[in-house]
Structures are given as structure tokens and as C-alpha cells.
Design a protein around this motif. Structure first.
Motif, mmCIF file in Angstrom:
data_model
loop_
_atom_site.group_PDB
_atom_site.id
_atom_site.type_symbol
_atom_site.label_atom_id
_atom_site.label_comp_id
_atom_site.label_asym_id
_atom_site.label_seq_id
_atom_site.Cartn_x
_atom_site.Cartn_y
_atom_site.Cartn_z
ATOM 1 N N THR A 1 2.278 14.932 -24.984
ATOM 2 C CA THR A 1 1.317 14.733 -26.058
ATOM 3 C C THR A 1 -0.010 14.311 -25.459
ATOM 4 N N GLY A 2 -1.083 14.472 -26.218
ATOM 5 C CA GLY A 2 -2.402 14.062 -25.766
ATOM 6 C C GLY A 2 -3.257 15.231 -25.316
ATOM 7 N N MET A 3 -4.418 14.907 -24.766
ATOM 8 C CA MET A 3 -5.334 15.916 -24.252
ATOM 9 C C MET A 3 -4.837 16.437 -22.905
ATOM 10 N N ASN B 1 5.584 19.711 -36.912
ATOM 11 C CA ASN B 1 4.325 19.055 -37.287
ATOM 12 C C ASN B 1 3.359 18.961 -36.103
ATOM 13 N N THR B 2 3.590 19.802 -35.105
ATOM 14 C CA THR B 2 2.709 19.823 -33.930
ATOM 15 C C THR B 2 1.344 20.392 -34.303
ATOM 16 N N THR B 3 0.310 19.717 -33.852
ATOM 17 C CA THR B 3 -1.051 20.212 -34.055
ATOM 18 C C THR B 3 -1.784 20.192 -32.722
ATOM 19 N N TYR B 4 -2.849 20.981 -32.638
ATOM 20 C CA TYR B 4 -3.562 21.135 -31.363
ATOM 21 C C TYR B 4 -4.974 20.552 -31.430
ATOM 22 N N LYS B 5 -5.264 19.821 -32.484
ATOM 23 C CA LYS B 5 -6.589 19.229 -32.632
ATOM 24 C C LYS B 5 -6.671 17.932 -31.831
ATOM 25 N N VAL C 1 -7.145 21.989 -26.832
ATOM 26 C CA VAL C 1 -6.722 21.461 -25.536
ATOM 27 C C VAL C 1 -5.898 20.186 -25.675
ATOM 28 N N ALA C 2 -5.303 19.971 -26.839
ATOM 29 C CA ALA C 2 -4.524 18.757 -27.055
ATOM 30 C C ALA C 2 -3.277 19.066 -27.874
#
Length: 674
Positions: free
Chosen positions: A153-155, A215-219, A277-278
């Protein structure tokens, strides 16, 4: 089978194996390898099949180098091994190779192919490439390796392991299919659209599994927060928020003034790359059954509760922000019925050319396993070494089975296989490429493509700098970025004008002038590309304080190059993966391959160029010495007396010598691992 000896050996394997192989560990490894051989021997005896004979030193040398280090030995390495009279030289060679940089290179190719690594897929592709390289270099335990990716998780600049999810960004369901195929050997992709036609998986089960990461998001919230602060700062600096103290009044003033949109539009280019990128969890995002769902166990649009396909049920009351962590723990658990079996089967196939279970990624309850006790024992070894891939591979390479002659009969697809020796195979694209590199330059294992790590470190530093900037610094950076973009547009416009002038000149018959203008247009396009690279927020944030690292002068091994290789290149031509699907490389022959080996510049450089092989042949004092050099360099052995009598006369003439070298490089003796 002496089970006490087996478990005792595994116990000592845990406590004694380190990065170097001490005497006690050597004996423990040998005992463990012997147990593997005993299981193979028992199977062959039961089926009344005679085991293959042990291969000679030269054949073993070449097989060990290609399988473990991913390349052929140099002439010096081959001569040294052949002339070594010690009884344990084979064991020493295995330990030397598996502790070498060549082993790391070979294993990176394995993971890059299996995980579909694409170096140039945005910034996360580069970061993930570098992260996997580091994991291989440090021999990260396999369960930790997989868990780090699945729970990441994270950037990407903070945790490059998120590249695993960003590789399939916005393709969540495809990522689930790839995860189960790669790490659990189970193909459930068909159930994405309907109940599986051949296995028991239902479409609802597929979506329940996908709900773990639904519920994965990439923001990137940090970037959005910084952008909002920058807009508010600019708004307040211009006096638009004067006297507005409470949050509600401030937001209302910004909406009424209408300036917020202007600032957002102006500043968002600074953060344009941070929407992809996250990896994080969005509490408002849920996975539902598709709108066209047609089965009786659910309704279209139903919200799904995460549920595992098999093994431990971990679906009860998992908080939304812990679902991917729970999923990672379930996949990598030593109690998972498939996690350990799948990896030991893949590694067995890497060493011996075929898995105990075949195909490697199609396990099922009905699958018949020809060597069930062997598979169970290999799993015991893997768990005992605490998922140390390097030490597990060391055990396999120390077996008698690895020293026996190859099985030349073609194995039946999906059927059982009796392991009398490794399966005869052609070298992979990477092995051929790296072997050609060895012939031209010698041992290149120590040379690393530092440009990749440099680019990644520069990116990370620039991101960190961007997020540590003050508001005035960010405004100044935005102005500089806008100025760069204006220069880009001007360069592109100038390139268009030059192309028009070139077309006019060519129409008027002035070919030379047309060529000059076309070259000027290309230069302008290249200028715009360089400027465009600088205009990205991360590059601009670093202020370009460091020049881009220069490309290494020496040619690099396949593992040090961008992945995948470009279409039409040597590697792709010989079967290197396009990195679109897991484990997609192949070693099938083709006409372009034959033409390349006969007339390609890669072969010409070896025999006619200034490389190490060509130089050694020119410096040789006699025909006999030239033939020795050819055989040691290409085949890893000395010529027999019959070969010497037949081929030595061909080494007295330069053209004939080059032809002989080409013929040897085109021979099955060179291209196949015997």
C-alpha cells in the motif's frame, strides 16, 4: 523411507544453512538431496524403469552453468574445471554458481517472466523492476516476497512493491486471475464471466475472492491534499479569503469567487502523475455482482463479502482497510494447500525441465500426481528452509538426478512423467543472448545496469522534494513547468513547419535540401521529447540537479535490460516473453531464428569482430590451439581425437575458421542443454 532421517535432515537444514555453505550444512544438503534421489529411485523401481547414467564432467559443467548461472562457461572457466582433479569439484561448482551474480541474473529472469514485469510501464514499472532485482539480490524469502506485493500500500516512491497492483491498474479482476494462477496454480479466469465449465468454481466464488481487494483505489490522497492546500494558499494570498475564518465560510467564498477552478486547472499539472502511482483502500468502494449476473445464488448488484476459495475461511468481520492484508496472509500461509506446492513445482520444473504436476498453473482436486511423496517432501524442505529459494534450489542441484543424462523422449502434455534425468531442452532466449555475450566479452555477471537504479532513485528523491516544498516554492515550480510546456509546443510547431518545407523541397526536386529539413524536424521533435520529460512534476521538482546517468559502455545481460525487450530484437525473436501473460516465454524454433544464427550480426561479431573469442583465435599460435579455443568457448569441452583430425585443417584458413565457428554456434550441441 527413513522418515526420522528425513525430518532430522530438514531440521539441521534450517539451523545451519546461511549465505555460505559450511561443512555441516554441505553434508545436510547432500543428505537432503539424497532423500530426493531415493524417492525418484523408488518410483523408477516400482515401474521397472532403468535410471539414466551419469554424464561426464564437460556435459555437467555446461549444464550447471546454463541452468544455474544462465550462460555457458568461458573458455577459462571450462578449462579450469576440466583440469581440476578433485573428487568433489562438481559440488564445489554448484555452490560457487548458486552464490554467484549469474544465479541472481538467471532468477530475476524467472520472476520477471512469471510476474509480467514491464520496466517502462509508467514510473511504477521501473520501481517494481528495481524492487524485484533487490529482492533477488538479498534472497528475500518467498513467502515474504509474495506477501510484500499482495499487501502493499502507499505511493510507489515509498513502497515499490505496489507495482504488483499498478501493473494491472483499473483491471482488478484480471489481477485476481493472475494472482491465483501465479501463486496458487489455479486458473479461475473463466469464472469471471460465468461458472467455470471444467472446475467447481462458480462466478460468485470468483467475485467473493476478488472482494478481498475490491475496494482498492489508485489515487494518492497526499497529492490531492497538497493540491487543495496550494489552491487555498493562492486564493488567500490574493485576498479572496479576507475575513473568512471558519471552514464553511472559506469554502463558500472560494465557490462564489469562481477562482478555485482556475487555480486547480493551473496547478494540477504539478500532480498529474499522482493519480496512478499509489495503492490504497477506499472505504466507499465495494465490489458487487455484475449487472448481468444470471445465477440463483445472488442478484445483480449484490454487495459481496470476501471469501476464500479453499483452505482457511477468513471472511468474518475483516475491516475494509485490512482486507488485502488478510488476503496476503491467506495466500502465503504455509497451511494454504497450494501455496507451497505450486512454488516447489515451478522450481522443480526450472531445474529439470518439467513439473511434477503439469501444466504448472492448472492444479485441481482431480489432478493425478505421479510422485506424491516427492512433492510432499519438497514442500517439507521449502517450509524447513523458511521459504529460502536459494537454498531450496541448492538442494535440487546437488541431487544425482541433476547429474544424469537427459530424457530425450518428448514428455506428454498434462500426463505423468518418469524423471530419469532432466528433460532435453533448447536454451531460452535469455540463455542464448547471455551465452553470446560471454563469447564476445567474457564473464559479464558483475556488470550491472546502474542506470535503472539511478533513474529510480532520482525519481524517489524528486517526489520527496516535491512534497517537502513550501507553497511559494510550488508556485515557482509551476511557473517553470508552464514555461517548459510553452517551449515544447513551440518546438512541435517548428517541427511541423520544417516538415512542410521539406515536402515542398522534395516536390521541387531539391532532395538534399529536403533531407536537411527533415533532419532539422527530427531534431526539434527530440528537443520536445526532452523538454516534455523535464516538464513532468517529478523531474521539475528535482530541478535537474543531476544529469541522467550515462548508458553503460559494456553490453548488459538480459536481466539488466528493460523488460520486455522490444519486438524484433534478438531476445524476442528467440522467444523472450512479451510480459502480457504469466510465464509466456518459449523456446520454439523458427525460420527467423535460423537466419539470425546463420547471417545475423550477433554471430558475425563473435567470429569476425573484435570480441574476446575472435581475438583469442587471432592470437592462437597453432591450428590445434585454435580448435581448443573454439571447443572450450562454445561447447565447454576439449575436442576428441576424431574431431581434431576432421576439423583441425579448417582452422588454418581465416574464412574456413569463421565458417567452422558459425557451424558450431548453429549446432544442436550448442543450442541445447544436454
Amino acid at each position: 523411507m527413513n522418515r526420522l532421517l528425513t525430518f532430522t535432515g530438514i531440521y539441521y537444514l534450517v539451523i545451519t544453512i546461511g549465505f555460505s555453505v559450511e561443512p555441516l550444512a554441505q553434508q545436510t544438503i547432500r543428505n537432503t538431496s539424497n532423500q530426493v534421489d531415493l524417492l525418484i529411485a523408488a518410483h523408477l523401481e516400482e515401474k521397472k524403469i532403468e535410471a539414466n547414467s551419469i554424464i561426464d564432467d564437460a556435459a555437467f559443467l555446461r549444464r550447471a552453468y546454463i541452468n544455474i548461472a544462465g550462460r555457458i562457461p568461458t573458455a577459462e572457466e571450462a578449462g579450469s574445471f576440466i583440469n581440476d582433479g578433485s573428487q568433489d569439484k562438481r559440488r564445489k561448482l554448484i555452490d560457487t554458481l548458486i552464490d554467484s551474480e549469474g544465479y541472481k541474473s538467471r532468477m530475476f529472469n524467472f520472476w520477471a517472466d512469471l510476474l509480467r514485469v514491464q520496466t517502462n510501464l509508467d514510473k511504477h514499472g521501473l520501481g517494481w523492476h528495481v524492487w524485484i532485482h533487490k529482492a533477488v539480490d538479498q534472497n528475500m524469502p518467498y513467502d515474504d516476497f509474495v506477501h510484500a506485493m499482495l499487501s502493499s500500500t502507499g505511493m510507489v516512491s515509498d513502497n515499490a512493491a505496489v507495482g504488483y497492483y499498478l501493473r494491472d491498474r483499473e483491471m482488478l479482476l484480471d489481477n485476481v486471475s493472475n494472482t491465483t494462477e501465479v501463486f496458487l496454480g489455479t486458473q479461475i479466469g473463466c469464472a469471471q464471466c460465468h461458472d467455470h465449465p471444467f472446475d467447481d468454481w462458480t462466478q460468485k466464488q470468483y467475485f467473493e475472492l476478488a472482494a478481498f481487494i475490491g475496494n482498492t483505489t489508485y489515487k494518492n490522497d497526499a497529492a490531492q491534499h497538497l493540491l487543495r492546500n496550494l489552491v487555498e494558499y493562492s486564493f488567500e494570498k490574493n485576498g479572496n479569503l479576507k475575513g473568512k475564518q471558519d471552514e464553511k465560510s472559506r469554502k463558500l467564498a472560494m465557490r462564489k469567487k469562481g477562482a478555485a477552478a482556475k487555480y486547480y486547472k493551473d496547478y494540477r499539472s504539478l500532480f498529474k502523475d499522482f493519480g496512478k502511482v499509489a495503492v490504497s483502500e477506499d472505504p466507499k468502494k465495494t465490489l458487487r455482482l455484475p449487472k448481468d449476473y444470471q445465477y440463483n445464488d445472488g442478484k445483480p448488484g449484490d454487495i459481496l463479502i470476501p471469501k476464500t476459495l479453499f483452505g482457511e475461511d477468513i471472511s468474518d468481520d475483516i475491516p475494509l482497510d485490512q482486507r488485502r492484508e488478510a488476503f496476503a496472509r491467506w495466500v502465503t500461509s504455509s497451511e494454504n494447500p497450494l501455496f507451497t506446492k505450486v512454488i516447489v513445482n515451478r522450481l522443480w520444473a526450472e531445474v529439470f525441465g518439467r513439473g511434477i504436476v503439469d501444466p504448472l498453473d492448472d492444479w485441481s482436486d482431480t489432478k493425478r500426481i505421479s510422485h506424491p511423496e516427492l512433492l510432499d517432501y519438497l514442500c517439507e524442505i521449502m517450509r524447513a528452509t523458511q521459504y529460502d529459494i536459494k537454498q531450496f534450489m541448492r538442494v535440487l542441484y546437488h541431487t544425482r538426478l541433476f547429474e544424469t543424462s537427459t530424457c530425450v523422449e518428448e514428455a506428454k502434455m498434462g500426463g505423468e512423467h518418469d524423471f530419469r534425468g532432466p528433460v532435453l531442452r533448447r536454451m531460452s532466449a535469455e540463455e542464448i543472448h547471455d551465452s553470446f555475450l560471454t563469447l564476445e566479452f567474457g564473464d559479464q555477471d558483475q556488470y550491472k545496469n546502474e542506470a535503472l537504479a539511478y533513474r529510480w532513485d532520482s525519481y524517489v528523491q524528486s517526489v520527496n522534494k516535491l512534497f517537502s516544498m513550501t507553497m511559494p516554492e510550488l508556485i515557482k515550480l509551476n511557473q517553470e513547468t508552464d514555461a517548459l510546456e510553452e517551449r515544447i509546443y513551440a518546438a512541435r510547431a517548428e517541427a511541423t513547419k520544417l516538415r512542410i518545407k521539406a515536402s515542398q523541397a522534395r516536390a521541387e526536386g531539391n532532395t538534399e535540401r529536403a533531407k536537411e529539413l527533415e533532419q532539422e524536424a527530427r531534431n526539434k521533435v527530440n528537443d520536445s521529447k526532452k523538454l516534455n520529460q523535464q516538464s513532468s512534476s517529478m523531474m521539475a521538482a528535482s530541478m535537474m540537479q543531476n544529469k541522467m546517468h550515462t548508458k553503460p559502455k559494456r553490453n548488459m545481460r538480459a536481466s539488466e535490460q528493460n523488460s520486455p525487450s522490444r519486438p524484433g530484437t534478438f531476445l524476442r525473436q528467440f522467444g523472450s516473453s512479451d510480459r502480457m501473460t504469466p510465464d509466456a516465454s518459449h523456446n520454439l524454433a523458427s525460420t527467423p531464428q535460423a537466419l539470425t544464427l546463420l547471417n545475423g550480426r550477433e554471430v558475425a561479431k563473435l567470429t569476425d569482430g573484435k570480441g574476446q573469442l575472435a581475438a583469442s583465435l587471432r592470437e592462437a599460435d597453432s591450428a590445434s590451439q585454435r580448435l581448443n579455443i573454439l571447443f572450450l568457448s562454445i561447447y565447454g569441452c576439449m575436442p576428441t581425437e576424431a574431431e581434431r583430425q576432421q576439423l583441425e585443417p579448417l582452422t588454418t584458413n581465416t574464412n574456413q575458421l569463421a565458417t567452422l565457428a558459425r557451424a558450431m554456434l548453429n549446432s544442436k550441441r550448442f543450442l541445447f542443454v544436454q
